[in-house]
Every structure is written in C-alpha cells, then in structure tokens.
Enzyme design. Structure first.
Site, PDB file in Angstrom:
ATOM      1  N   GLY A  10       3.231  -7.773   6.593  1.00 13.44           N
ATOM      2  CA  GLY A  10       4.449  -7.727   5.781  1.00 13.44           C
ATOM      3  C   GLY A  10       5.276  -6.496   6.124  1.00 13.44           C
ATOM      4  N   ARG A  71       2.553 -12.461  10.770  1.00 14.37           N
ATOM      5  CA  ARG A  71       1.146 -12.385  10.338  1.00 14.37           C
ATOM      6  C   ARG A  71       0.240 -13.085  11.351  1.00 14.37           C
ATOM      7  NH1 ARG A  71       0.776  -9.960   5.563  1.00 14.37           N
ATOM      8  NH2 ARG A  71       2.512 -10.102   4.090  1.00 14.37           N
ATOM      9  N   ASP A 102      -3.944  -3.846   6.220  1.00 14.88           N
ATOM     10  CA  ASP A 102      -5.366  -4.066   6.474  1.00 14.88           C
ATOM     11  C   ASP A 102      -5.648  -5.104   7.562  1.00 14.88           C
ATOM     12  OD1 ASP A 102      -4.335  -5.927   4.760  1.00 14.88           O
ATOM     13  OD2 ASP A 102      -6.039  -5.961   3.387  1.00 14.88           O
ATOM     14  N   THR A 124       2.030  -0.207   3.915  1.00 15.08           N
ATOM     15  CA  THR A 124       2.009  -1.377   3.034  1.00 15.08           C
ATOM     16  C   THR A 124       2.494  -0.959   1.658  1.00 15.08           C
ATOM     17  OG1 THR A 124       0.660  -2.936   1.760  1.00 15.08           O
ATOM     18  CG2 THR A 124      -0.497  -1.049   2.617  1.00 15.08           C
ATOM     19  N   ASP A 126       1.502  -2.258  -0.871  1.00  9.29           N
ATOM     20  CA  ASP A 126       0.339  -2.406  -1.773  1.00  9.29           C
ATOM     21  C   ASP A 126      -0.437  -1.096  -1.945  1.00  9.29           C
ATOM     22  OD1 ASP A 126       1.117  -5.023  -1.715  1.00  9.29           O
ATOM     23  OD2 ASP A 126      -0.758  -5.834  -0.929  1.00  9.29           O
ATOM     24  N   ASP A 128      -3.030  -0.104  -0.508  1.00  7.68           N
ATOM     25  CA  ASP A 128      -4.464  -0.378  -0.693  1.00  7.68           C
ATOM     26  C   ASP A 128      -5.317   0.003   0.519  1.00  7.68           C
ATOM     27  OD1 ASP A 128      -3.490  -2.326   0.984  1.00  7.68           O
ATOM     28  OD2 ASP A 128      -4.292  -4.029  -0.134  1.00  7.68           O
ATOM     29  N   ARG A 170      -2.150  -7.549  -3.842  1.00  2.08           N
ATOM     30  CA  ARG A 170      -3.165  -8.601  -3.754  1.00  2.08           C
ATOM     31  C   ARG A 170      -4.507  -8.182  -4.360  1.00  2.08           C
ATOM     32  NH1 ARG A 170      -4.072 -13.203  -0.770  1.00  2.08           N
ATOM     33  NH2 ARG A 170      -1.907 -13.147  -0.120  1.00  2.08           N
TER      34      ARG A 170
HETATM   35  O1  F6P Z   1       2.548  -6.793   2.596  1.00  5.21           O
HETATM   36  C1  F6P Z   1       1.815  -6.941   1.425  1.00  5.21           C
HETATM   37  C2  F6P Z   1       2.442  -8.003   0.597  1.00  5.21           C
HETATM   38  O2  F6P Z   1       3.715  -7.589   0.195  1.00  5.21           O
HETATM   39  C3  F6P Z   1       1.584  -8.410  -0.600  1.00  5.21           C
HETATM   40  O3  F6P Z   1       1.766  -7.588  -1.691  1.00  5.21           O
HETATM   41  C4  F6P Z   1       2.012  -9.836  -0.823  1.00  5.21           C
HETATM   42  O4  F6P Z   1       0.989 -10.584  -1.424  1.00  5.21           O
HETATM   43  C5  F6P Z   1       2.275 -10.326   0.548  1.00  5.21           C
HETATM   44  O5  F6P Z   1       2.602  -9.201   1.323  1.00  5.21           O
HETATM   45  C6  F6P Z   1       3.377 -11.341   0.673  1.00  5.21           C
HETATM   46  O6  F6P Z   1       3.427 -11.773   1.979  1.00  5.21           O
HETATM   47  P1  F6P Z   1       4.529 -12.683   2.645  1.00  5.21           P
HETATM   48  O7  F6P Z   1       5.670 -11.791   3.022  1.00  5.21           O
HETATM   49  O8  F6P Z   1       3.853 -13.238   3.830  1.00  5.21           O
HETATM   50  O9  F6P Z   1       4.956 -13.688   1.643  1.00  5.21           O
END
Ligand code: F6P
Length: 349
Positions: A10, A71, A102, A124, A126, A128, A170
């Site tokens: 992300g 991803r 991660d 990130t 997050d 995390d 998450r």
């Molecule tokens: O990068 C982390 C994150 O923002 C999470 O908090 C979230 O669940 C996910 O990415 C969303 O991903 P995408 O952009 O693929 O919808």
C-alpha cells in the site's frame, strides 16, 4: 555502483521523500540510481527505468509514489522468482532498496536469502512493523484520520447520533488509537483489546443519561468481535499474499448498536483517504533521513539491513528484525482507549 529503488504494498505519504533522498545521496556519492516500476510487478516484468536527480526534483512533498506500487508477490511461483533474479542481473542492479511494509519487506528478506543484496526501509500507515519506532506515513495518516474524526463530532451532536468511524489497521490498532485520541473519540476499539459490544452500548447509554447528545466510536478495520469469529469484511477478495480485503466492521457495529440502544447510528469508513495526499513534516523529514541512511549503509557495505528510527536517531537493524512479527500496541498504552469514555453523572448507570 547501481542502486535500484522499489516501493511495494500500500502506498503512503512520505515515499517520494525517501526516493528523492536516495537519489540525491547517491548522486553526491557518484552512484547510479534506477527505479523499479509498480513494486515487484516491475521486477518480474522487467520495468526498470533510470532515475536522475532531475527526475526527483521536489517530489519529497508529493503523496503516493512516483514509481507506482502493487501487491504483487515475487514468490508467487518459482517462475516469478526466476524472473526477478534474471532482471536484477539484466539491469546490473548491485543493491535493491525496498521500501515496504510487512509483505514487501518479508519478500525482500526471502530474496536476500537467495543472494539479492537488499536494503529495506519500513513504511506503512499501520505502523505495525517491528524494529522501528515509527514507520513512514503513519503520523500523516494519524493527522488525516484525527481531523476526520474531529469533524464527525459536530454532525453527530447536531443529529443526536452515534457515529462509528472505521480506520485502517489490519493487525494493530496504532492508527485507530492515536487518531481516535487526537480526534476525541469516546470509544476506541482496536485488535489488541477484545471487543465487548455490550460494553460499548453501556458507554453510549451512560453518555445519553448524563445529557450528552452523541457518541463517536473509532474502530480499527481489523477488530474481530469476540462473538463473531473472524475479520468482518464486505469483500471476499484476497491479495497475492493471501490477505482478505478488510472493511465493513463499522456497518455491522453501527447496526448492532442501533438494535441494542435504539440510538440513531451511522457508519463512516475513512478508507484510502487516510493514505492519500502530501506527507506531514514528520514523515517528510523521516523519509529524507531514512533515504540518506539507506545509501550510506550501501557505502559502508552494510547489506541486508533496514534503515529505521530509534528514538531520535535513524539507525540500521538487520532486515529480519523488521519483519519478524507484528508490532502491536503495548499493554501500557491500552488504557488510552477509554480516555474519553468517562462521564460525570453517567458512570454508575
Ligand atoms: O497499507 C496498509 C493498508 O492501508 C491497511 O491498513 C489496509 O487494510 C490495506 O492497506 C488496504 O489495502 P488496499 O490498498 O490494497 O485496499
């Protein structure tokens, strides 16, 4: 020396600051820089471009990543791994700087075990990742989400409503906790603390009894209600790392709260607003410092490390320290989740 830069997973504010810093430092040291397009997808498909100083001029302030991201998982098959290794050879990449969360850094660690010289930089919203105090993008996202929560107060109060606002995160509740706190959320629900819906309803009832017209509930997307089992999601989609797309807990919670308390409720999913736009000063500066350090690590021959923040310093830690688990909100911060839940006159039901 040829350094390739890649952003994966992300996006988040601050990535371009890292990229500008890497290219600038490399330029100072006389190193060549390349950009891998769209994360590991670019390494698999051989989409690698030269990155000159003029290509990164003033991008430090711009959100997202000029390189694009995805991803894509390089370990999807032996064939994709072979393509990655072949392209690293073909483009003459001496060191690959991987900016990721991660999954992206986890794959980078696996690549380094297959002989690819890697430097990692954690990012990130997050927050995390282990091994670093904060990851790039986190504090900007906190500011965006806190501002959004703050804005919900006036509309909730005007309508005598409960508003449940869903925040990204998450496995860890860092963003929800910090944004909830800065945004004055009355109830903060994070994955680190089990969720008892009846307890949430009690807070709402007590507030009502004490004359408060409204309640703001901040919930992390990764919260699993104890009586509902797994993640709550609207989508059934999974990414290449096997993660289900989160989103939807706010709606389920809002419905349940309405049923149990009779209060009018609304659900708001902040979603990707939290990842968009320019970085704040903290993330710009952190990004610049980590980018510079990443190149200095290469200069010093410290391969297989990640550039991270520890206290006030940017330092190097072994890459596996960053991806060896999830950094959860620690026990001593959990009491902050109820900071705005107390109310005089309503405490004893
Ligand atoms: O990068 C982390 C994150 O923002 C999470 O908090 C979230 O669940 C996910 O990415 C969303 O991903 P995408 O952009 O693929 O919808």
């Amino acid at each position: 020396m040829k350094i390739a830069i890649m952003t994966g997973g992300g996006d988040c504010p601050g990535l371009n600051a890292i990229i500008q810093a890497i290219v600038t430092r490399a330029y100072e040291l006389g190193y060549e820089t390349l950009g891998v397009l769209d994360g590991y997808k670019g390494l698999i498909d051989g989409k690698v471009i030269p990155l000159r100083l003029s290509d990164v001029k003033d991008i430090y302030d711009v959100g997202g990543t000029i390189l694009g991201t995805s991803r894509r998982n390089p370990f999807q098959s032996e064939e994709t791994v072979a393509k990655v290794l072949e392209n690293i050879r073909r483009f003459g990449i001496d060191v690959l700087i991987v900016i990721g969360g991660d999954d992206t850094l986890g794959a980078a660690l696996k690549l380094s075990k297959r002989g690819v010289p890697i430097i990692g930089i954690p990012k990130t919203i997050d927050n995390d990742l282990l091994g670093t105090d904060y990851s790039v993008g986190f504090w900007t996202a906190v500011e965006i989400a806190a501002e959004a929560i703050k804005r919900l107060h006036t509309t909730a109060k005007s309508h005598r409503r409960v508003i449940v606002v869903e925040i990204m995160g998450r496995h860890a509740g860092w963003l929800t906790l910090m944004a909830g706190l800065a945004g004055g959320a009355h109830v903060i629900l994070i994955p680190e603390k089990s969720l008892d819906i009846e307890e949430v309803c009690d807070i709402i009832r007590r507030r009502e009894k004490a004359g408060e017209r409204y309640t703001i509930v901040a919930v992390a997307e990764g919260v699993k209600p104890s009586d509902m089992g797994d993640f709550i999601t609207i989508s059934k989609e999974r990414d290449e790392y096997g993660h289900v797309r989160l989103g939807g807990i706010a709606m389920i919670l809002a419905d349940e709260i309405k049923k149990r308390t009779g209060k009018e409720t609304r659900a708001v999913i902040l979603g990707h607003v939290q990842r968009g736009g320019s970085p704040n000063a903290f993330d710009k500066i952190l990004g610049i410092r980590l980018g510079i350090l990443a190149v200095d690590l290469i200069k010093d021959g410290k391969i297989g490390y990640a550039a991270v923040l520890k206290g006030r310093d940017v330092v190097a830690v072994k890459l596996d320290e960053v991806v060896n688990g999830v950094r959860k909100v620690p026990e001593n911060l959990l009491e902050l989740t109820s900071f705005f839940s107390h109310i005089e006159g309503g405490e004893n039901g």
